[in-house]
Design a protein around this motif. Structure first.
Motif, PDB file in Angstrom:
ATOM      1  N   GLY A  40     -11.274  94.548 -28.212  1.00 40.90           N
ATOM      2  CA  GLY A  40     -10.667  93.821 -27.105  1.00 40.90           C
ATOM      3  C   GLY A  40     -10.103  92.461 -27.481  1.00 40.90           C
ATOM      4  O   GLY A  40      -9.955  91.586 -26.630  1.00 40.90           O
ATOM      5  N   ILE A  41      -9.772  92.299 -28.760  1.00 39.75           N
ATOM      6  CA  ILE A  41      -9.245  90.996 -29.202  1.00 39.75           C
ATOM      7  C   ILE A  41      -7.725  90.945 -29.037  1.00 39.75           C
ATOM      8  O   ILE A  41      -7.060  91.970 -28.912  1.00 39.75           O
ATOM      9  CB  ILE A  41      -9.621  90.714 -30.666  1.00 39.75           C
ATOM     10  CG1 ILE A  41      -8.970  91.751 -31.601  1.00 39.75           C
ATOM     11  CG2 ILE A  41     -11.132  90.664 -30.840  1.00 39.75           C
ATOM     12  CD1 ILE A  41      -9.008  91.374 -33.061  1.00 39.75           C
ATOM     13  N   LEU A  42      -7.187  89.739 -29.062  1.00 40.22           N
ATOM     14  CA  LEU A  42      -5.745  89.538 -29.081  1.00 40.22           C
ATOM     15  C   LEU A  42      -5.250  89.573 -30.522  1.00 40.22           C
ATOM     16  O   LEU A  42      -5.928  89.081 -31.437  1.00 40.22           O
ATOM     17  CB  LEU A  42      -5.385  88.194 -28.451  1.00 40.22           C
ATOM     18  CG  LEU A  42      -5.732  88.024 -26.973  1.00 40.22           C
ATOM     19  CD1 LEU A  42      -5.461  86.599 -26.530  1.00 40.22           C
ATOM     20  CD2 LEU A  42      -4.955  89.002 -26.112  1.00 40.22           C
ATOM     21  N   THR A  43      -4.072  90.159 -30.724  1.00 36.57           N
ATOM     22  CA  THR A  43      -3.477  90.201 -32.060  1.00 36.57           C
ATOM     23  C   THR A  43      -2.013  89.811 -31.993  1.00 36.57           C
ATOM     24  O   THR A  43      -1.334  90.033 -30.984  1.00 36.57           O
ATOM     25  CB  THR A  43      -3.565  91.605 -32.686  1.00 36.57           C
ATOM     26  OG1 THR A  43      -2.893  92.545 -31.833  1.00 36.57           O
ATOM     27  CG2 THR A  43      -5.008  92.028 -32.875  1.00 36.57           C
ATOM     28  N   SER A  44      -1.533  89.246 -33.073  1.00 41.67           N
ATOM     29  CA  SER A  44      -0.109  88.948 -33.237  1.00 41.67           C
ATOM     30  C   SER A  44       0.266  89.277 -34.675  1.00 41.67           C
ATOM     31  O   SER A  44      -0.469  88.950 -35.606  1.00 41.67           O
ATOM     32  CB  SER A  44       0.171  87.470 -32.952  1.00 41.67           C
ATOM     33  OG  SER A  44       1.550  87.176 -33.109  1.00 41.67           O
ATOM     34  N   VAL A  45       1.390  89.965 -34.836  1.00 37.50           N
ATOM     35  CA  VAL A  45       1.891  90.354 -36.155  1.00 37.50           C
ATOM     36  C   VAL A  45       3.129  89.530 -36.463  1.00 37.50           C
ATOM     37  O   VAL A  45       3.965  89.281 -35.597  1.00 37.50           O
ATOM     38  CB  VAL A  45       2.210  91.862 -36.196  1.00 37.50           C
ATOM     39  CG1 VAL A  45       2.717  92.271 -37.573  1.00 37.50           C
ATOM     40  CG2 VAL A  45       0.972  92.668 -35.824  1.00 37.50           C
ATOM     41  N   GLY A  46       3.290  89.139 -37.735  1.00 34.60           N
ATOM     42  CA  GLY A  46       4.300  88.170 -38.116  1.00 34.60           C
ATOM     43  C   GLY A  46       5.740  88.642 -38.125  1.00 34.60           C
ATOM     44  O   GLY A  46       6.484  88.308 -39.063  1.00 34.60           O
ATOM     45  N   TYR A  47       6.161  89.393 -37.113  1.00 29.20           N
ATOM     46  CA  TYR A  47       7.586  89.709 -36.957  1.00 29.20           C
ATOM     47  C   TYR A  47       8.244  88.549 -36.229  1.00 29.20           C
ATOM     48  O   TYR A  47       8.632  88.623 -35.066  1.00 29.20           O
ATOM     49  CB  TYR A  47       7.763  91.063 -36.270  1.00 29.20           C
ATOM     50  CG  TYR A  47       7.466  92.195 -37.229  1.00 29.20           C
ATOM     51  CD1 TYR A  47       8.324  92.450 -38.300  1.00 29.20           C
ATOM     52  CD2 TYR A  47       6.315  92.958 -37.118  1.00 29.20           C
ATOM     53  CE1 TYR A  47       8.042  93.449 -39.223  1.00 29.20           C
ATOM     54  CE2 TYR A  47       6.029  93.959 -38.039  1.00 29.20           C
ATOM     55  CZ  TYR A  47       6.899  94.195 -39.088  1.00 29.20           C
ATOM     56  OH  TYR A  47       6.629  95.178 -40.016  1.00 29.20           O
ATOM     57  N   VAL A  48       8.380  87.481 -36.967  1.00 31.18           N
ATOM     58  CA  VAL A  48       8.713  86.166 -36.440  1.00 31.18           C
ATOM     59  C   VAL A  48      10.121  86.101 -35.840  1.00 31.18           C
ATOM     60  O   VAL A  48      10.377  85.299 -34.938  1.00 31.18           O
ATOM     61  CB  VAL A  48       8.544  85.109 -37.559  1.00 31.18           C
ATOM     62  CG1 VAL A  48       9.503  85.375 -38.705  1.00 31.18           C
ATOM     63  CG2 VAL A  48       8.715  83.706 -37.034  1.00 31.18           C
ATOM     64  N   LEU A  49      11.037  86.960 -36.298  1.00 34.21           N
ATOM     65  CA  LEU A  49      12.415  86.875 -35.829  1.00 34.21           C
ATOM     66  C   LEU A  49      12.534  87.198 -34.346  1.00 34.21           C
ATOM     67  O   LEU A  49      13.501  86.792 -33.693  1.00 34.21           O
ATOM     68  CB  LEU A  49      13.317  87.807 -36.645  1.00 34.21           C
ATOM     69  CG  LEU A  49      13.270  87.624 -38.165  1.00 34.21           C
ATOM     70  CD1 LEU A  49      14.287  88.529 -38.840  1.00 34.21           C
ATOM     71  CD2 LEU A  49      13.498  86.168 -38.556  1.00 34.21           C
ATOM     72  N   ARG A  50      11.578  87.915 -33.801  1.00 31.33           N
ATOM     73  CA  ARG A  50      11.594  88.201 -32.365  1.00 31.33           C
ATOM     74  C   ARG A  50      11.588  86.927 -31.529  1.00 31.33           C
ATOM     75  O   ARG A  50      12.005  86.937 -30.363  1.00 31.33           O
ATOM     76  CB  ARG A  50      10.377  89.051 -31.986  1.00 31.33           C
ATOM     77  CG  ARG A  50      10.339  90.454 -32.565  1.00 31.33           C
ATOM     78  CD  ARG A  50       9.196  91.241 -31.953  1.00 31.33           C
ATOM     79  NE  ARG A  50       9.083  92.598 -32.491  1.00 31.33           N
ATOM     80  CZ  ARG A  50       8.447  93.587 -31.867  1.00 31.33           C
ATOM     81  NH1 ARG A  50       7.853  93.351 -30.709  1.00 31.33           N
ATOM     82  NH2 ARG A  50       8.383  94.796 -32.401  1.00 31.33           N
ATOM     83  N   TYR A  51      11.085  85.833 -32.100  1.00 28.94           N
ATOM     84  CA  TYR A  51      10.885  84.607 -31.335  1.00 28.94           C
ATOM     85  C   TYR A  51      12.117  83.713 -31.281  1.00 28.94           C
ATOM     86  O   TYR A  51      12.097  82.689 -30.599  1.00 28.94           O
ATOM     87  CB  TYR A  51       9.687  83.837 -31.892  1.00 28.94           C
ATOM     88  CG  TYR A  51       8.386  84.543 -31.603  1.00 28.94           C
ATOM     89  CD1 TYR A  51       7.613  84.209 -30.498  1.00 28.94           C
ATOM     90  CD2 TYR A  51       7.935  85.575 -32.424  1.00 28.94           C
ATOM     91  CE1 TYR A  51       6.421  84.873 -30.219  1.00 28.94           C
ATOM     92  CE2 TYR A  51       6.744  86.245 -32.162  1.00 28.94           C
ATOM     93  CZ  TYR A  51       5.995  85.890 -31.057  1.00 28.94           C
ATOM     94  OH  TYR A  51       4.826  86.562 -30.785  1.00 28.94           O
ATOM     95  N   TYR A  52      13.189  84.076 -31.965  1.00 26.76           N
ATOM     96  CA  TYR A  52      14.444  83.333 -31.806  1.00 26.76           C
ATOM     97  C   TYR A  52      14.958  83.500 -30.385  1.00 26.76           C
ATOM     98  O   TYR A  52      14.945  84.620 -29.833  1.00 26.76           O
ATOM     99  CB  TYR A  52      15.499  83.867 -32.769  1.00 26.76           C
ATOM    100  CG  TYR A  52      15.565  83.195 -34.114  1.00 26.76           C
ATOM    101  CD1 TYR A  52      15.759  81.818 -34.232  1.00 26.76           C
ATOM    102  CD2 TYR A  52      15.494  83.948 -35.286  1.00 26.76           C
ATOM    103  CE1 TYR A  52      15.852  81.211 -35.466  1.00 26.76           C
ATOM    104  CE2 TYR A  52      15.585  83.347 -36.533  1.00 26.76           C
ATOM    105  CZ  TYR A  52      15.764  81.978 -36.612  1.00 26.76           C
ATOM    106  OH  TYR A  52      15.861  81.372 -37.850  1.00 26.76           O
ATOM    107  N   ASP A  53      15.448  82.431 -29.790  1.00 21.45           N
ATOM    108  CA  ASP A  53      16.064  82.541 -28.464  1.00 21.45           C
ATOM    109  C   ASP A  53      17.315  83.415 -28.503  1.00 21.45           C
ATOM    110  O   ASP A  53      17.659  84.079 -27.516  1.00 21.45           O
ATOM    111  CB  ASP A  53      16.377  81.157 -27.887  1.00 21.45           C
ATOM    112  CG  ASP A  53      17.160  80.257 -28.837  1.00 21.45           C
ATOM    113  OD1 ASP A  53      17.430  80.665 -29.991  1.00 21.45           O
ATOM    114  OD2 ASP A  53      17.492  79.128 -28.430  1.00 21.45           O
ATOM    115  N   THR A  54      17.991  83.451 -29.654  1.00 19.56           N
ATOM    116  CA  THR A  54      19.165  84.319 -29.790  1.00 19.56           C
ATOM    117  C   THR A  54      18.766  85.793 -29.714  1.00 19.56           C
ATOM    118  O   THR A  54      19.461  86.612 -29.097  1.00 19.56           O
ATOM    119  CB  THR A  54      19.864  84.048 -31.129  1.00 19.56           C
ATOM    120  OG1 THR A  54      18.867  83.945 -32.161  1.00 19.56           O
ATOM    121  CG2 THR A  54      20.668  82.770 -31.091  1.00 19.56           C
TER     122      THR A  54
END
Length: 323
Positions: free
Chosen positions: A114-128
Motif C-alpha cells: 500500500g505504499i506510494l511509488t514514482s518512477v523516473g519517467y521525468v519527461l512526463r512532468y514538462y508542461d509542454t
C-alpha cells in the motif's frame, strides 16, 4: 510535514535529485548509502545526513518516510520489495529492471504494501508534454514517428546488454514511455537491431549500436522508433504525432512542443525543470498520503518496460510480438 528521505546511490543521477530536493520545502535527506563509501560520505556531509552501512540498514521506517533508489537497474536486487514490506514509499529510477518476472514480483509487493511509488519517467512532468496530452485527448492519431540519436553512456556496465538492456531499454525508454503516455497502449511490435560499429569500436560491448522498431497501438495507430547510441556528429530526439487534421511534434526530450492545425501554428519551449517538478510531486504526495499528483507509478512503468522487452524478443525471433 517534513518528509524524511533515504538516498540509495550517490552518483550522477542521485546528484540531480539532490539538487531538486534541496528546493522542495517538505523534503529532507537524512540518510545515504552507496557502495562507494567515499562518495556516500561526501554526499552525506554536504547534506548534513548520515551514512548507513548497508542499503538494508537505510530502509528503516523509524528513520525515513521515503527512499530514492538511484542505482542502476542491474544492482537493485529486492530493494523495492523490502521498502514496500516496511511501509516506506519508493521513488525509483527508470527502467524498472531487466526482465518482467522480478519486476512483477516487486509490483505485487508494492500493491500489497500500500505504499506510494514514482518512477523516473521525468519527461512526463514538462508542461509542454502535459499540453500535448490534453490536446490529443479528442484526436485520432494514425501515425507516430520517433527517434533518439546520440552517444553512449560512459559507464562500462551500460555497454553490457544483460546489465543495461541497451540504449532502447535505458535511454530511448523515455520516448517509448512518452508515446504510451500521450497516445495509449502498445499492441504489437517488430524490431531489428544492429552492431555495425560497436563491434569494432568496443568488442567487449554486447549492446546494439542501432535499432529500428515498428509498432501498432491498441487505438489502431502505427509508428516507428529509430535509435542509435553511437553518433558523433548528430544527436537529438523527436516524436511526431500525426492525425488527419493536425500535426504535433515534441523535440529536445519533450522540452519543445509544436502544434499545427486549422486554428494554430505554435511552438512552445518549456522553462520548467522536470526533475524538480517530478520530485516535488512525489514528496508532496507522501506528505499528503495521496498519489494523485504522481504521473508514473510502478505498474505504469512496468508496462513501458514490457514494450522494450517485447521489441528485443521480436528481433531475436524475427517475428511480431504481442505486448
Amino acid at each position: 510535514m517534513t518528509v524524511k528521505i533515504g538516498l540509495i546511490g550517490a552518483g550522477g543521477i542521485a546528484q540531480s535529485h539532490i539538487n531538486a530536493l534541496k528546493k522542495v520545502e517538505q523534503a529532507k535527506i537524512v540518510t545515504v548509502f552507496d557502495l562507494n563509501t567515499e562518495g556516500a560520505q561526501k554526499t552525506a556531509a554536504a547534506l548534513g545526513a548520515r551514512v548507513t552501512e548497508s542499503a538494508d540498514a537505510l530502509l528503516n521506517p523509524e528513520e525515513i518516510d521515503a527512499v530514492f533508489i538511484c542505482v542502476p537497474q542491474f544492482a537493485r536486487g529486492d530493494l523495492e520489495e523490502i521498502a514496500a514490506k516496511r511501509g516506506i514509499h519508493v521513488f525509483v529510477e527508470k527502467p524498472l529492471g531487466l526482465e518482467l518476472e522480478s519486476v512483477g514480483r516487486k509490483e505485487q509487493a508494492i500493491r500489497e504494501g500500500g505504499i506510494l511509488t514514482s518512477v523516473g519517467y521525468v519527461l512526463r512532468y514538462y508542461d509542454t508534454v502535459q499540453q500535448a496530452k490534453q490536446y490529443l485527448q479528442d484526436k485520432t492519431v494514425h501515425l507516430i514517428q520517433a527517434f533518439r540519436i546520440g552517444g553512449s553512456h560512459p559507464a562500462p556496465w551500460w555497454k553490457q546488454q544483460h546489465m543495461s538492456n541497451g540504449n532502447l531499454g535505458d535511454a530511448v525508454t523515455h520516448q517509448v514511455d512518452m508515446i504510451r503516455y500521450l497516445v495509449g497502449e502498445y499492441k504489437e511490435v517488430t524490431a531489428q537491431f544492429g552492431r555495425n560499429t560497436i563491434k569494432t569500436q568496443n568488442p567487449e560491448a554486447t549492446i546494439p549500436d542501432a535499432g529500428a522498431v515498428t509498432f501498432s497501438m491498441e487505438s489502431g495507430a502505427v509508428g516507428t522508433i529509430t535509435e542509435s547510441c553511437i553518433s558523433t556528429y548528430h544527436s537529438g530526439s523527436e516524436i511526431k504525432i500525426i492525425g488527419p487534421n493536425f500535426f504535433l511534434q515534441l523535440t529536445g526530450n519533450g522540452k519543445t512542443l509544436t502544434i499545427i492545425d486549422d486554428q494554430q501554428n505554435i511552438t512552445i519551449t518549456s522553462k520548467q525543470d522536470p526533475v524538480y517538478e517530478q520530485d516535488k510531486a512525489f514528496v508532496e504526495a507522501v506528505a499528503a498520503g495521496s498519489g494523485e499528483a504522481i504521473l508514473c507509478g510502478y505498474a505504469d512503468g512496468m508496462r513501458t518496460l514490457a514494450f522494450t522487452l517485447a521489441a528485443y524478443k521480436a528481433a531475436e525471433e524475427r517475428d511480431t510480438v504481442t505486448i
